[in-house]
Design an enzyme around this catalytic site. Sequence first.
Site, PDB file in Angstrom:
ATOM      1  N   GLU A   1      29.335  20.079 -30.585  1.00  0.00           N
ATOM      2  CA  GLU A   1      28.895  18.657 -30.731  1.00  0.00           C
ATOM      3  C   GLU A   1      27.472  18.453 -31.291  1.00  0.00           C
ATOM      4  O   GLU A   1      27.164  17.409 -31.924  1.00  0.00           O
ATOM      5  CB  GLU A   1      29.081  17.963 -29.185  1.00  0.00           C
ATOM      6  CG  GLU A   1      28.232  18.306 -28.356  1.00  0.00           C
ATOM      7  CD  GLU A   1      28.419  17.732 -27.037  1.00  0.00           C
ATOM      8  OE1 GLU A   1      28.496  16.377 -26.743  1.00  0.00           O
ATOM      9  OE2 GLU A   1      28.611  18.591 -25.948  1.00  0.00           O
TER      10      GLU A   1
ATOM     11  N   ALA B   1      30.557  35.550 -41.152  1.00  0.00           N
ATOM     12  CA  ALA B   1      30.009  35.883 -39.802  1.00  0.00           C
ATOM     13  C   ALA B   1      29.377  37.120 -39.867  1.00  0.00           C
ATOM     14  O   ALA B   1      29.895  37.960 -40.388  1.00  0.00           O
ATOM     15  CB  ALA B   1      31.104  35.542 -38.861  1.00  0.00           C
TER      16      ALA B   1
ATOM     17  N   CYS C   1      39.262  47.011 -43.812  1.00  0.00           N
ATOM     18  CA  CYS C   1      39.118  46.075 -43.052  1.00  0.00           C
ATOM     19  C   CYS C   1      39.851  46.340 -41.812  1.00  0.00           C
ATOM     20  O   CYS C   1      39.596  46.357 -40.589  1.00  0.00           O
ATOM     21  CB  CYS C   1      39.685  44.771 -43.738  1.00  0.00           C
ATOM     22  SG  CYS C   1      39.950  43.639 -42.282  1.00  0.00           S
TER      23      CYS C   1
ATOM     24  N   GLY D   1      24.516  49.837 -47.067  1.00  0.00           N
ATOM     25  CA  GLY D   1      25.268  49.405 -48.023  1.00  0.00           C
ATOM     26  C   GLY D   1      26.319  50.185 -48.414  1.00  0.00           C
ATOM     27  O   GLY D   1      26.366  51.349 -47.417  1.00  0.00           O
TER      28      GLY D   1
ATOM     29  N   CYS E   1      36.596  45.562 -40.336  1.00  0.00           N
ATOM     30  CA  CYS E   1      36.486  44.312 -39.736  1.00  0.00           C
ATOM     31  C   CYS E   1      37.306  44.301 -38.291  1.00  0.00           C
ATOM     32  O   CYS E   1      36.638  43.880 -37.173  1.00  0.00           O
ATOM     33  CB  CYS E   1      37.145  43.204 -40.332  1.00  0.00           C
ATOM     34  SG  CYS E   1      36.844  43.250 -42.183  1.00  0.00           S
TER      35      CYS E   1
ATOM     36  N   HIS F   1      32.592  16.473 -26.326  1.00  0.00           N
ATOM     37  CA  HIS F   1      31.914  17.028 -25.312  1.00  0.00           C
ATOM     38  C   HIS F   1      32.760  17.617 -23.995  1.00  0.00           C
ATOM     39  O   HIS F   1      33.703  16.983 -23.706  1.00  0.00           O
ATOM     40  CB  HIS F   1      31.068  15.679 -24.517  1.00  0.00           C
ATOM     41  CG  HIS F   1      30.204  16.067 -23.509  1.00  0.00           C
ATOM     42  ND1 HIS F   1      28.973  16.707 -23.990  1.00  0.00           N
ATOM     43  CD2 HIS F   1      30.160  15.833 -22.286  1.00  0.00           C
ATOM     44  CE1 HIS F   1      28.084  16.806 -22.598  1.00  0.00           C
ATOM     45  NE2 HIS F   1      28.688  15.844 -21.733  1.00  0.00           N
TER      46      HIS F   1
ATOM     47  N   GLY G   1      43.092  43.781 -50.693  1.00  0.00           N
ATOM     48  CA  GLY G   1      43.278  43.072 -51.999  1.00  0.00           C
ATOM     49  C   GLY G   1      44.410  43.786 -52.512  1.00  0.00           C
ATOM     50  O   GLY G   1      45.356  42.794 -53.267  1.00  0.00           O
TER      51      GLY G   1
ATOM     52  N   GLU H   1      25.570  44.556 -36.516  1.00  0.00           N
ATOM     53  CA  GLU H   1      26.543  44.354 -35.636  1.00  0.00           C
ATOM     54  C   GLU H   1      26.608  45.555 -34.762  1.00  0.00           C
ATOM     55  O   GLU H   1      26.978  45.485 -33.345  1.00  0.00           O
ATOM     56  CB  GLU H   1      27.961  44.363 -36.657  1.00  0.00           C
ATOM     57  CG  GLU H   1      27.978  42.922 -37.185  1.00  0.00           C
ATOM     58  CD  GLU H   1      29.234  42.924 -38.118  1.00  0.00           C
ATOM     59  OE1 GLU H   1      29.489  41.482 -38.313  1.00  0.00           O
ATOM     60  OE2 GLU H   1      29.904  43.589 -38.393  1.00  0.00           O
TER      61      GLU H   1
ATOM     62  N   TYR I   1      24.672  43.766 -42.482  1.00  0.00           N
ATOM     63  CA  TYR I   1      25.811  43.272 -41.447  1.00  0.00           C
ATOM     64  C   TYR I   1      26.079  44.226 -40.319  1.00  0.00           C
ATOM     65  O   TYR I   1      26.114  44.086 -39.455  1.00  0.00           O
ATOM     66  CB  TYR I   1      27.070  42.794 -42.309  1.00  0.00           C
ATOM     67  CG  TYR I   1      27.173  41.768 -43.074  1.00  0.00           C
ATOM     68  CD1 TYR I   1      28.089  40.618 -42.428  1.00  0.00           C
ATOM     69  CD2 TYR I   1      26.573  41.531 -44.306  1.00  0.00           C
ATOM     70  CE1 TYR I   1      28.266  39.607 -43.235  1.00  0.00           C
ATOM     71  CE2 TYR I   1      26.833  40.269 -44.952  1.00  0.00           C
ATOM     72  CZ  TYR I   1      27.977  39.411 -44.352  1.00  0.00           C
ATOM     73  OH  TYR I   1      28.044  38.072 -45.022  1.00  0.00           O
ATOM     74  N   ILE I   2      26.356  45.563 -41.322  1.00  0.00           N
ATOM     75  CA  ILE I   2      26.863  46.556 -40.198  1.00  0.00           C
ATOM     76  C   ILE I   2      25.820  47.010 -39.208  1.00  0.00           C
ATOM     77  O   ILE I   2      26.141  47.292 -38.208  1.00  0.00           O
ATOM     78  CB  ILE I   2      27.424  47.663 -41.170  1.00  0.00           C
ATOM     79  CG1 ILE I   2      28.713  47.200 -42.036  1.00  0.00           C
ATOM     80  CG2 ILE I   2      28.028  49.045 -40.325  1.00  0.00           C
ATOM     81  CD1 ILE I   2      29.306  48.060 -42.919  1.00  0.00           C
TER      82      ILE I   2
ATOM     83  N   LYS J   1      35.987  47.078 -35.650  1.00  0.00           N
ATOM     84  CA  LYS J   1      34.533  46.368 -35.206  1.00  0.00           C
ATOM     85  C   LYS J   1      34.638  45.337 -34.172  1.00  0.00           C
ATOM     86  O   LYS J   1      33.984  45.233 -33.493  1.00  0.00           O
ATOM     87  CB  LYS J   1      33.694  46.232 -36.526  1.00  0.00           C
ATOM     88  CG  LYS J   1      32.536  45.580 -36.231  1.00  0.00           C
ATOM     89  CD  LYS J   1      32.195  44.203 -36.057  1.00  0.00           C
ATOM     90  CE  LYS J   1      32.982  43.342 -37.043  1.00  0.00           C
ATOM     91  NZ  LYS J   1      32.553  43.060 -38.457  1.00  0.00           N
TER      92      LYS J   1
END
Length: 453
Positions: free
Chosen positions: A442, A342, A43, A263, A48, A437, A16, A183, A179-180, A51
């Site tokens: 799909e 994700a 990150c 957290g 991110c 396909h 940021g 993962e 998340y962490i 990771k």
Amino acid sequence: MTQYDYDLFVIGAGSGGVRAARIASQHGAKVAVAEDYRVGGTCVIRGCVPKKLFVYASHYSEAFEDAVGFGWTTEKVGFDWPTLVENKDKEIDRLNKAYIRNLEASGAELIMARAVFEDRHTVALADGRRISARYVLIATGAAPFVPLHLPGRELAITSNEAFHLERLPQRICIVGGGYIAVEFAGIFNNLGVETILIYRGEKILRGFDEDLRDHLTKEMKKKGIELRTGCDVVKIERSGSGVRVTCNDDAVFGAGQIMYATGRIPNVMGLNLEKVGVELTPHYAVKVDAYSRSSVENIYAVGDVTNRLNLTPVAIREGHAFADTVFGGRNIAVDHSNVPSAVFAQPEIGTVGLSEAAARELHPKIDIYKTSFRPMRHTMTGRDERSLMKLVVDGSNDQVLGCHIIGPGAAEMAQLLGLAIKAGATKADFDATMALHPTAGEELVTMRQKWTG
Ligand code: NDP
């Protein structure tokens, strides 16, 4: 008019802060950025990026097993953790340098020092310098949080240390269900570490769609992760070269390491925010308005330190919007709705929009479309792994409100579905889209039957 050393002083060179500095500079502002660790922020340096590199590494164990079904012989396969860590560190160094180059190329000045507020227009640097600026941007991010009163908390590592372990433990306890935790459980488990995930709630990934939570729980167990839900750690003790972990249900686990992923808290400590009157939320985040302005007129904040939506692209967007608003003459508020995200669990999750439960709270009529299937490649590998896809649709106007996927490629699909959902696509639009396909995606455009339970 008061003269300042800089038009903008940014505290923190993460995603940021760097974006804000570069864009402000492009708008003609004189900008300095202070960083006391490494340029790139969580990150790039310890989030991110490393990771995801570890996630890639951990995929190979299954890939080698699966290759056999396609005719490969893979007897001589081995894995070396120090090589992975070393190569990951090289890549992080490369990105760190690229961040520095880009920042300097924009004209912003980088100051490698910790900065704290003296007053609302002045920061003091660790080397004793004092610098004044018309605007100050707080972009200091957040740090892992380990519960304060936990006996033995000093024995726990966090994701920060997990990136630099000298050797892999034979067994690891991971605490948390977000998340962490999820993962890293996948990473360690697939790298051959016996993995126990301890979560205080009944079901991991609170806030995600229930079907995703249930599906991932099943798949993680199938892969051999020991999931202890409804369980809280009450004590950690040293035991030989590892730890002994005691839970509130009297269960005791021995492990080489215990990692907390419970957290993250905003990095506001020691910045002197109370002295300059910057208000915080009850969770110690900098309180900001839609334009990232704090309670002090010339002080702004973006990214995890504001605890809005703690994702890198959101911090980047907030930094960009801040710079455009303050230096570019265009008032831009970031839209935090329908942000795709994700979880790089195994299998991975990609999601955008409302969960079924959230949609039902907001809309009187909700239609659900979902399918669960075995990914095509596993027809040859024999692996017992299933994918899930789910659409949450507003039954009154056919608009797709949420899309939830678990399975290979889920994150990539969620990125593009974010576009469809942002554009207000209806279920009829999905139906009108020709299938590609053979792909997993799909399934998203060929679900015709409403789910009736
Ligand atoms: P999360 O907020 O996702 O999860 C924290 C977990 O810890 C929750 O399961 C929570 O339980 C549990 N917890 C909290 N306090 C305690 C406690 N005192 N004792 C035991 N358990 C506790 O945080 P993470 O640390 O996993 O990740 C931080 C943020 O980083 C995420 O919110 C996300 O925004 C970002 N991130 C994003 C990623 C991505 O986009 N793929 C990857 C990694 C991080 P409960 O549910 O009961 O509150």
